[in-house]
Design an enzyme around this catalytic site. Structure first.
Site, PDB file in Angstrom:
ATOM      1  N   TYR A 201       1.024  -1.072   0.027  1.00  0.00           N
ATOM      2  CA  TYR A 201      -0.041   0.073   0.186  1.00  0.00           C
ATOM      3  C   TYR A 201       0.826   1.279   0.074  1.00  0.00           C
ATOM      4  O   TYR A 201       1.610   1.489   1.007  1.00  0.00           O
ATOM      5  CB  TYR A 201      -0.751   0.164   1.217  1.00  0.00           C
ATOM      6  CG  TYR A 201      -2.064  -1.049   1.205  1.00  0.00           C
ATOM      7  CD1 TYR A 201      -1.665  -2.431   1.554  1.00  0.00           C
ATOM      8  CD2 TYR A 201      -3.193  -0.464   1.041  1.00  0.00           C
ATOM      9  CE1 TYR A 201      -2.659  -3.339   1.483  1.00  0.00           C
ATOM     10  CE2 TYR A 201      -4.397  -1.361   0.971  1.00  0.00           C
ATOM     11  CZ  TYR A 201      -4.051  -2.857   1.255  1.00  0.00           C
ATOM     12  OH  TYR A 201      -5.237  -3.627   1.214  1.00  0.00           O
ATOM     13  N   LYS A 296     -12.424  -4.792   2.995  1.00  0.00           N
ATOM     14  CA  LYS A 296     -13.392  -5.279   3.942  1.00  0.00           C
ATOM     15  C   LYS A 296     -14.791  -5.612   3.201  1.00  0.00           C
ATOM     16  O   LYS A 296     -15.390  -6.379   3.750  1.00  0.00           O
ATOM     17  CB  LYS A 296     -13.666  -3.919   4.890  1.00  0.00           C
ATOM     18  CG  LYS A 296     -12.753  -3.702   5.989  1.00  0.00           C
ATOM     19  CD  LYS A 296     -12.509  -4.892   6.726  1.00  0.00           C
ATOM     20  CE  LYS A 296     -11.355  -5.161   7.289  1.00  0.00           C
ATOM     21  NZ  LYS A 296     -10.800  -6.380   7.296  1.00  0.00           N
TER      22      LYS A 296
HETATM   23  P1  RFL Z   1     -22.506  -8.420  -5.118  1.00  0.00           P
HETATM   24  O1  RFL Z   1     -21.090  -9.374  -5.462  1.00  0.00           O
HETATM   25  O2  RFL Z   1     -22.435  -7.085  -5.514  1.00  0.00           O
HETATM   26  O3  RFL Z   1     -23.507  -9.450  -5.608  1.00  0.00           O
HETATM   27  C1  RFL Z   1     -24.694  -8.857  -5.642  1.00  0.00           C
HETATM   28  C2  RFL Z   1     -25.634  -9.786  -6.791  1.00  0.00           C
HETATM   29  O4  RFL Z   1     -26.919  -9.347  -6.802  1.00  0.00           O
HETATM   30  C3  RFL Z   1     -27.264  -9.297  -8.237  1.00  0.00           C
HETATM   31  N1  RFL Z   1     -28.402  -8.438  -8.559  1.00  0.00           N
HETATM   32  C4  RFL Z   1     -29.527  -8.956  -8.608  1.00  0.00           C
HETATM   33  N2  RFL Z   1     -30.050 -10.145  -8.485  1.00  0.00           N
HETATM   34  C5  RFL Z   1     -31.417 -10.232  -8.918  1.00  0.00           C
HETATM   35  N3  RFL Z   1     -32.234  -9.152  -9.324  1.00  0.00           N
HETATM   36  C6  RFL Z   1     -31.877  -7.844  -9.094  1.00  0.00           C
HETATM   37  N4  RFL Z   1     -32.639  -6.904  -9.354  1.00  0.00           N
HETATM   38  C7  RFL Z   1     -30.437  -7.523  -8.699  1.00  0.00           C
HETATM   39  N5  RFL Z   1     -29.599  -6.562  -8.704  1.00  0.00           N
HETATM   40  C8  RFL Z   1     -28.385  -7.046  -8.659  1.00  0.00           C
HETATM   41  C9  RFL Z   1     -25.831  -8.784  -8.928  1.00  0.00           C
HETATM   42  O5  RFL Z   1     -25.776  -9.151 -10.157  1.00  0.00           O
HETATM   43  C10 RFL Z   1     -24.958  -9.664  -7.948  1.00  0.00           C
HETATM   44  O6  RFL Z   1     -24.418 -10.876  -8.582  1.00  0.00           O
HETATM   45  O7  RFL Z   1     -22.780  -8.333  -3.455  1.00  0.00           O
HETATM   46  P2  RFL Z   1     -22.379  -9.288  -2.178  1.00  0.00           P
HETATM   47  O8  RFL Z   1     -22.707 -10.567  -2.266  1.00  0.00           O
HETATM   48  O9  RFL Z   1     -22.969  -8.637  -1.177  1.00  0.00           O
HETATM   49  O10 RFL Z   1     -20.770  -9.218  -2.168  1.00  0.00           O
HETATM   50  C11 RFL Z   1     -20.140  -7.996  -1.631  1.00  0.00           C
HETATM   51  C12 RFL Z   1     -18.668  -7.810  -2.500  1.00  0.00           C
HETATM   52  O11 RFL Z   1     -19.008  -8.175  -4.037  1.00  0.00           O
HETATM   53  C13 RFL Z   1     -18.242  -6.362  -2.501  1.00  0.00           C
HETATM   54  O12 RFL Z   1     -18.373  -6.081  -1.203  1.00  0.00           O
HETATM   55  C14 RFL Z   1     -16.770  -6.269  -3.152  1.00  0.00           C
HETATM   56  O13 RFL Z   1     -16.499  -6.960  -4.120  1.00  0.00           O
HETATM   57  C15 RFL Z   1     -16.484  -4.925  -3.153  1.00  0.00           C
HETATM   58  N6  RFL Z   1     -15.479  -4.413  -3.985  1.00  0.00           N
HETATM   59  C16 RFL Z   1     -14.451  -4.744  -3.710  1.00  0.00           C
HETATM   60  N7  RFL Z   1     -13.977  -5.061  -2.480  1.00  0.00           N
HETATM   61  C17 RFL Z   1     -12.618  -5.244  -2.068  1.00  0.00           C
HETATM   62  O14 RFL Z   1     -12.538  -5.573  -0.927  1.00  0.00           O
HETATM   63  N8  RFL Z   1     -11.666  -5.166  -2.880  1.00  0.00           N
HETATM   64  C18 RFL Z   1     -11.905  -4.711  -4.305  1.00  0.00           C
HETATM   65  O15 RFL Z   1     -11.037  -4.901  -5.140  1.00  0.00           O
HETATM   66  C19 RFL Z   1     -13.203  -4.459  -4.612  1.00  0.00           C
HETATM   67  N9  RFL Z   1     -13.534  -4.358  -6.062  1.00  0.00           N
HETATM   68  C20 RFL Z   1     -15.749  -4.231  -5.504  1.00  0.00           C
HETATM   69  C21 RFL Z   1     -14.895  -4.244  -6.291  1.00  0.00           C
HETATM   70  C22 RFL Z   1     -17.144  -4.002  -5.742  1.00  0.00           C
HETATM   71  C23 RFL Z   1     -17.426  -3.500  -7.138  1.00  0.00           C
HETATM   72  N10 RFL Z   1     -18.865  -3.140  -7.673  1.00  0.00           N
HETATM   73  C24 RFL Z   1     -19.966  -3.679  -6.802  1.00  0.00           C
HETATM   74  C25 RFL Z   1     -19.147  -2.208  -8.409  1.00  0.00           C
HETATM   75  C26 RFL Z   1     -14.976  -3.729  -7.731  1.00  0.00           C
HETATM   76  C27 RFL Z   1     -16.326  -3.674  -8.082  1.00  0.00           C
HETATM   77  C28 RFL Z   1     -16.733  -3.062  -9.461  1.00  0.00           C
HETATM   78  C1  PHB Z   2      -7.472  -6.878  -4.553  1.00  0.00           C
HETATM   79  O1  PHB Z   2      -6.572  -7.761  -4.764  1.00  0.00           O
HETATM   80  O2  PHB Z   2      -8.013  -6.725  -5.381  1.00  0.00           O
HETATM   81  C2  PHB Z   2      -7.197  -6.126  -3.459  1.00  0.00           C
HETATM   82  C3  PHB Z   2      -6.796  -6.229  -2.342  1.00  0.00           C
HETATM   83  C4  PHB Z   2      -6.552  -5.384  -1.283  1.00  0.00           C
HETATM   84  C5  PHB Z   2      -7.301  -4.070  -1.231  1.00  0.00           C
HETATM   85  C6  PHB Z   2      -8.432  -4.139  -2.179  1.00  0.00           C
HETATM   86  C7  PHB Z   2      -8.247  -4.881  -3.477  1.00  0.00           C
HETATM   87  O3  PHB Z   2      -7.396  -3.549  -0.130  1.00  0.00           O
END
Ligand code: RFL
Ligand code: PHB
Length: 391
Positions: A201, A296
């Site tokens: 980081y 997180k």
């Molecule tokens: P998700 O993974 O967003 O899954 C929600 C699911 O609901 C579906 N959905 C619907 N289904 C039916 N009817 C509808 N009307 C619907 N509307 C939506 C969606 O298609 C999806 O499959 O939520 P969940 O399960 O709570 O999991 C949470 C995590 O995915 C999220 O907190 C993290 O991925 C956040 N996040 C990241 N977190 C990190 O710690 N590091 C990251 O690098 C990171 N990159 C990201 C991310 C979240 C992103 N989003 C939501 C825009 C990158 C992106 C692009």
């Molecule tokens: C990742 O590997 O996508 C990643 C790791 C640590 C973070 C955010 C994203 O704080």
């Protein structure tokens, strides 16, 4: 169609909930708006707290994490001229695992297919009905264009930050807090071995940078950019130059490779309260979003679901609603702790404000690496605080 629990959303929250319920003998139907292939190929988070790994093991999907994931003792914190390792195992007695969310999703989907439980992908017009009655329902149009209606004892809204579920908590009962950060991340995936043993980081006058990884041959990088950044303005050379500048350190070199994916992620915090209304329960990003700097988002979704699965099982199997009644309050206490940690990491590491802010950030970073108590506070939060009532 009737089931015990209708789950909206097949992200990690919905899939893990389905799996924990199945293990307790409770049937569920999953409704997801995207195709299974799309959900499986979405590139998102990469870090699992050891508590999350433990929960995934208990859910029967821990094997591949141990075979294909990497256990890390800590992270590196960097600013120009200095790189320091924080050892979470020494500081807080806990490690973290590098294992992509994409892989967690694949493992959970494969387990659900083997369990033979019903899932609808590519569902449209998903709507919730009568969630404050004893007989809630979910309606939608399936991938073949047929109208479907699922009647359930409980509806779990696991549909992420853009899903419809949260809006079925009536506005007069609901409160939402939001913070939009004045920057975004440009994230890339590259076919190149990581140039580091553990995540870096980096604070830099040009903006924050993060060196993460997915395997021995695939690295993940992020660069702080403007919220409205134009991705086409970033050639491969410009991306590698910016990464080399922000991670520069005497005696260390960044190895470059082919960039296979790139995207810009906005940075936002959001918390909705309560996380339950009648027979509707919200979990994961459906109820809260954090900026990714504290890693997180995925872990919070897993923690919510661990609590929610236990609450649903004791309600449906034993008729005891006490855990269901306490779910929102217990989950939100952890959500706010993680929201604070994510805000703190984000504001400490990203360039914003003026030179005075920069000096404060550097003073804070120095404190973290010099003081055991300051380092332990970071380590304890990053590696994961316990889930109330579960451990
Ligand atoms: P998700 O993974 O967003 O899954 C929600 C699911 O609901 C579906 N959905 C619907 N289904 C039916 N009817 C509808 N009307 C619907 N509307 C939506 C969606 O298609 C999806 O499959 O939520 P969940 O399960 O709570 O999991 C949470 C995590 O995915 C999220 O907190 C993290 O991925 C956040 N996040 C990241 N977190 C990190 O710690 N590091 C990251 O690098 C990171 N990159 C990201 C991310 C979240 C992103 N989003 C939501 C825009 C990158 C992106 C692009
Ligand atoms: C990742 O590997 O996508 C990643 C790791 C640590 C973070 C955010 C994203 O704080």
């Amino acid at each position: 169609m009737r089931t015990r629990v209708a789950i909206i959303g097949a992200g990690p929250a919905g899939l893990l909930l389905a799996q924990l319920l199945d293990a307790a003998g409770i049937d569920s139907v999953l409704v997801e708006q995207r195709s299974a292939e799309y959900v499986k190929s979405r590139i998102r988070a990469g870090i699992l707290e050891s508590g999350s790994v433990q929960l995934l093991r208990e859910a029967g999907v821990g094997d591949r994490i141990e075979r294909a994931g990497f256990e890390h003792r800590g992270i590196h914190l960097q600013w120009p001229g200095e790189r320091h390792h924080l050892d979470f195992v020494d500081l807080a007695g806990k490690s973290v695992w590098v294992y992509g969310q994409t892989e967690v999703t694949k493992d959970l989907m494969a387990t659900r297919e083997r369990a033979g439980q019903l899932s609808f992908y590519e569902a449209t017009d998903v709507e919730l009905h009568d969630v404050d009655s004893d007989s809630p329902a979910v309606t939608f149009t399936d991938a073949d264009g047929r109208a479907q209606r699922i009647e359930a004892a409980i509806v779990a809204g696991c549909d992420g930050s853009h899903g419809p579920s949260r809006h079925f908590v009536p506005e007069r009962h609901r409160r939402t807090w939001e913070r939009t950060y004045p920057f975004a991340w440009l994230g890339i995936l590259a076919d190149v071995a990581p140039s580091t043993d553990e995540l870096i980081y980096a604070w830099h006058p040009d903006g924050f940078a993060l060196h993460s990884m997915r395997s021995d041959a695939v690295s993940r990088f992020y660069l702080q950019v403007e919220p409205d950044e134009d991705l086409t303005a970033w050639s491969d050379d410009r991306i590698w130059d910016a990464l080399a500048t922000r991670f520069a350190l005497d005696g260390w070199t960044l190895t470059t490779g082919a960039i296979t994916d790139r995207s810009v992620l906005p940075m936002r915090s959001m918390v909705t309260s309560p996380m339950r209304h009648g027979r509707l329960f919200l979990a994961g990003d459906a109820a809260h979003t954090v900026p990714p700097t504290g890693a997180k988002g995925l872990n919070l979704a897993i923690a919510d679901v661990a609590l929610l699965a236990r609450a649903i099982v004791t309600w449906l199997a034993d008729g005891d609603t006490r855990l269901a009644d306490a779910y929102s309050d217990i989950a939100l206490r952890r959500v706010w702790r993680c929201t604070h940690f994510s805000w703190w990491m984000t504001t400490m590491l990203h360039r914003h404000g003026d030179d005075f802010d920069a000096r404060l950030q550097l003073a804070q970073l120095q404190r973290v690496v010099q003081s055991d108590s300051a380092a332990t506070e970071l380590a304890d939060n990053y590696a994961g605080i316990p889930i109330e009532g579960l451990s």
